[in-house]
Design a protein around this motif. Structure first.
Motif, PDB file in Angstrom:
ATOM      1  N   UNK A 233       0.827  -1.197   0.000  1.00  0.00           N
ATOM      2  CA  UNK A 233       0.000   0.000   0.000  1.00  0.00           C
ATOM      3  C   UNK A 233       0.874   1.264   0.000  1.00  0.00           C
ATOM      4  N   UNK A 234       1.917   1.267   0.811  1.00  0.00           N
ATOM      5  CA  UNK A 234       2.815   2.418   0.857  1.00  0.00           C
ATOM      6  C   UNK A 234       3.501   2.666  -0.467  1.00  0.00           C
ATOM      7  N   UNK A 235       3.972   1.616  -1.099  1.00  0.00           N
ATOM      8  CA  UNK A 235       4.633   1.759  -2.395  1.00  0.00           C
ATOM      9  C   UNK A 235       3.638   2.177  -3.470  1.00  0.00           C
ATOM     10  N   UNK A 236       2.428   1.599  -3.408  1.00  0.00           N
ATOM     11  CA  UNK A 236       1.392   1.965  -4.372  1.00  0.00           C
ATOM     12  C   UNK A 236       1.004   3.429  -4.200  1.00  0.00           C
TER      13      UNK A 236
ATOM     14  N   UNK B 258      -4.302   6.928  -0.373  1.00  0.00           N
ATOM     15  CA  UNK B 258      -5.182   5.873  -0.872  1.00  0.00           C
ATOM     16  C   UNK B 258      -5.578   4.949   0.275  1.00  0.00           C
ATOM     17  N   UNK B 259      -6.729   4.321   0.110  1.00  0.00           N
ATOM     18  CA  UNK B 259      -7.213   3.307   1.044  1.00  0.00           C
ATOM     19  C   UNK B 259      -7.962   2.266   0.228  1.00  0.00           C
ATOM     20  N   UNK B 260      -8.390   1.209   0.864  1.00  0.00           N
ATOM     21  CA  UNK B 260      -9.007   0.089   0.146  1.00  0.00           C
ATOM     22  C   UNK B 260     -10.190   0.518  -0.719  1.00  0.00           C
ATOM     23  N   UNK B 261     -10.961   1.481  -0.262  1.00  0.00           N
ATOM     24  CA  UNK B 261     -12.160   1.894  -0.991  1.00  0.00           C
ATOM     25  C   UNK B 261     -11.936   2.986  -2.021  1.00  0.00           C
TER      26      UNK B 261
ATOM     27  N   UNK C 295       2.795   0.277 -12.154  1.00  0.00           N
ATOM     28  CA  UNK C 295       2.706  -0.770 -11.132  1.00  0.00           C
ATOM     29  C   UNK C 295       3.432  -2.025 -11.604  1.00  0.00           C
ATOM     30  N   UNK C 296       3.182  -2.419 -12.843  1.00  0.00           N
ATOM     31  CA  UNK C 296       3.838  -3.616 -13.370  1.00  0.00           C
ATOM     32  C   UNK C 296       5.353  -3.471 -13.354  1.00  0.00           C
TER      33      UNK C 296
ATOM     34  N   UNK D 161      -9.050   0.318  -5.043  1.00  0.00           N
ATOM     35  CA  UNK D 161      -7.645   0.117  -4.693  1.00  0.00           C
ATOM     36  C   UNK D 161      -7.464  -1.150  -3.862  1.00  0.00           C
ATOM     37  N   UNK D 162      -8.438  -1.494  -3.042  1.00  0.00           N
ATOM     38  CA  UNK D 162      -8.340  -2.715  -2.247  1.00  0.00           C
ATOM     39  C   UNK D 162      -8.186  -3.945  -3.128  1.00  0.00           C
TER      40      UNK D 162
END
Length: 81
Positions: free
Chosen positions: A7-10, A25-28, A49-50, A68-69
């Motif tokens: 999550x931190x890297x994303x 960002x968060x899951x929702x 991301x890839x 994002x989740x």
């Protein structure tokens, strides 16, 4: 790597792509929550991301993501496998 690490890297990828150091960002989180997250930036996001995580997604996987989740879960699954 833990889900928190992913999550931190994303989040850093989001901040870089959208040139906004305040993005949290968060899951929702969805495209509607991020200014400038349109179809072109979605493609850029997936490519970033890839490259960052050294993984590949299928087109079907990408188009089925709701938030994002789900993206984080897919990244974690790909990185582990």
């Amino acid at each position: 790597m833990t889900m928190r690490d992913f999550r931190g890297e994303l989040q850093e990828i989001f901040r870089d792509l959208f040139d906004d150091d305040d993005i949290e960002i968060h899951a929702g989180t969805t495209a509607a929550d991020i200014k400038g997250w349109d179809s072109l930036n979605n493609v850029r996001l997936v490519v970033m991301i890839e490259k960052h995580f050294g993984i590949r997604f299928s087109t079907g996987e990408v188009v089925s993501l709701k938030d994002v989740g789900e993206l984080l879960s897919l990244i974690e699954a790909r990185a582990a496998g």
